[in-house]
Design an enzyme around this catalytic site. Structure first.
Site, mmCIF file in Angstrom:
data_model
loop_
_atom_site.group_PDB
_atom_site.id
_atom_site.type_symbol
_atom_site.label_atom_id
_atom_site.label_comp_id
_atom_site.label_asym_id
_atom_site.label_seq_id
_atom_site.Cartn_x
_atom_site.Cartn_y
_atom_site.Cartn_z
ATOM 1 N N SER A 134 -86.574 36.080 45.919
ATOM 2 C CA SER A 134 -85.425 36.986 45.940
ATOM 3 C C SER A 134 -84.118 36.260 46.248
ATOM 4 O O SER A 134 -83.038 36.777 45.919
ATOM 5 C CB SER A 134 -85.647 38.107 46.951
ATOM 6 O OG SER A 134 -85.960 37.577 48.225
ATOM 7 N N ASP A 381 -81.837 41.998 57.872
ATOM 8 C CA ASP A 381 -81.992 40.945 56.870
ATOM 9 C C ASP A 381 -81.187 39.708 57.244
ATOM 10 O O ASP A 381 -79.967 39.657 57.061
ATOM 11 C CB ASP A 381 -81.552 41.475 55.510
ATOM 12 C CG ASP A 381 -81.786 40.478 54.384
ATOM 13 O OD1 ASP A 381 -82.219 39.357 54.666
ATOM 14 O OD2 ASP A 381 -81.532 40.831 53.215
ATOM 15 N N HIS A 384 -81.422 36.886 53.226
ATOM 16 C CA HIS A 384 -80.521 36.894 52.076
ATOM 17 C C HIS A 384 -79.079 36.754 52.559
ATOM 18 O O HIS A 384 -78.821 36.717 53.770
ATOM 19 C CB HIS A 384 -80.728 38.172 51.265
ATOM 20 C CG HIS A 384 -82.144 38.340 50.810
ATOM 21 N ND1 HIS A 384 -83.075 39.077 51.519
ATOM 22 C CD2 HIS A 384 -82.795 37.847 49.733
ATOM 23 C CE1 HIS A 384 -84.242 39.029 50.900
ATOM 24 N NE2 HIS A 384 -84.100 38.293 49.814
#
Length: 404
Positions: A134, A381, A384
């Site tokens: 990702s 998160d 990312h």
């Protein structure tokens, strides 16, 4: 024959003098022209040599984040390609304005700001594949946001999915960009049908390239390869038709334990060998190293967070043990692949972002990738990167590497 008159003699002497003067002037001009040309050539050679020497001594992987008052390249109002979970502007990440006011400056040189028109000129009639997890998608979306100042692409066969392969086409430049969903780079599947990807172990076949990309990437001009973090998940590792052991808790207490970096090394070796030997692959392979997460006081599943609001200096931090081992494995496998392709220099290019991103614990969404009441896979998160954010510097590096 009558002797020439005194007037005629004077005219003759003047003509001779003028002719001599013209000859001298022509000789001087010819000499000066040659001398000037010689010196111009020397200056051009010296400048070229200086540029080559600067490029040879400039290591874009080592440097510092320095203050930069320029506006961000884009915002969530100007770029429609931002994954909502990385839209830190939308969800009000604190002090985002100051977080965005930094640029990457390598030691001993300067990295130009990203030029979308120059990138699209380079990419005209070409194609680029991002192969990995990702964070590969995160990188591709950052690049598309940067390019949006020049052109917006159309998605090829639109798909409403997150973990899947997706392609976009820039019609005016005939440029295609694709992200291939291949979190392990090698073939994998879930150990139990219907199991949750984030909870149960995976079967990972370390000596077999993932067919999701291996069967389709041959026609691409550039391949950007990454992968590491999924190897910290529970996995049953297979090699040469047998079970090698387990990475993490795979539910078998009697299985041999394989360190995650050992699996990363094997996966990169397999992927790079596939790219080296793949029939018809004419492109350049860019190996991107691991971008470290920044969880503090826990992990993503047990309350860890990333609350920093500014970069740190290179002498204030270092890669954690796990990421340092991943980085070493990736770099060593890159070097082996490059050495095996010595007849085709430049086929493999290293894009080392690990140290520069280790300094940017401020650049993750944290809990600002969704509204507080929403339940999402990454509640907090720190893996990312915000868009816009520090990850935009990766495309500056990518353009630099592909044009040098």
């Amino acid at each position: 024959m009558k002797p020439a008159s005194s007037g005629s003699q004077v005219a003759i002497r003047r003509a001779a003098s003028t002719t001599g003067l013209l000859f001298v002037l022509l000789l001087v001009a010819f000499t000066a022209s040659n001398y000037s040309s010689l010196n111009t050539d020397r200056l051009v050679d010296a400048a070229s040599s200086s540029r080559a020497k600067a490029a040879a001594t400039c290591d874009v992987a080592r440097g510092e984040w320095v203050p930069d008052q320029a506006e961000p390249y884009y915002t969530n109002a100007t770029c429609p390609f931002i994954d909502s979970r990385q839209d830190c502007m939308r969800y009000g990440k604190p002090e985002l304005g100051s977080i965005l006011r930094w640029r990457w400056r390598p030691h001993g040189c300067d990295l130009p700001r990203f030029d979308p028109a120059a990138f699209l000129r380079l990419a005209r009639h070409r194609s680029m594949a991002f192969v990995g997890d990702s964070v590969a998608r995160n990188h591709m979306q950052s690049l598309m946001c940067l390019l949006s100042a020049a052109e917006h692409p159309q998605e090829i066969q639109p798909r409403d999915c997150v973990h899947c392969t997706r392609s976009y086409h820039y019609r005016a430049h005939n440029f295609t960009v694709t992200v291939f969903w291949a979190p392990f780079l090698v073939r994998w599947n879930l150990t139990r049908a219907g199991a949750l990807q984030f909870m149960d172990p995976h079967n990972v076949y370390l000596d077999e390239a993932d067919p999701e990309w291996a069967r389709r990437v041959a026609g691409y001009d550039y391949v950007v390869l990454n992968g590491a973090k999924w190897f910290t998940r529970p996995a049953v590792l297979h090699e040469r038709g047998r079970v090698l052991g387990c990475s993490g808790d795979c539910g078998d207490p009697g299985a041999a334990r394989v360190p995650p970096h050992r699996a990363v090394r094997a996966a990169f070796r397999t992927a790079l060998r596939e790219l080296r030997d793949l029939p018809g692959l004419r492109g350049r392979v860019v190996v991107r190293t691991v971008a470290p997460p920044h969880y503090e006081n826990g992990k993503w599943y047990d309350g860890g967070n990333c609350l920093r609001t500014r970069p740190v200096r290179s002498d204030e931090t270092a890669l954690p043990e796990t990421e340092a081992a991943f980085h070493a494995a990736q770099v060593e496998e890159f070097r082996a692949a490059a050495a095996a392709s010595a007849a085709d220099p430049g086929r493999f290019v290293l894009m080392d972002v690990s140290d520069m991103m280790q300094m940017r614990g401020d650049g993750h969404p944290g809990q600002y990738g969704h509204w507080p009441h929403e339940k999402v896979g990454f509640g907090i998160d720190c893996v990312h990167w915000c868009l816009p954010g520090p990850i935009d510097a990766w495309s500056e590096l990518l353009l630099h590497l592909l044009t040098n």
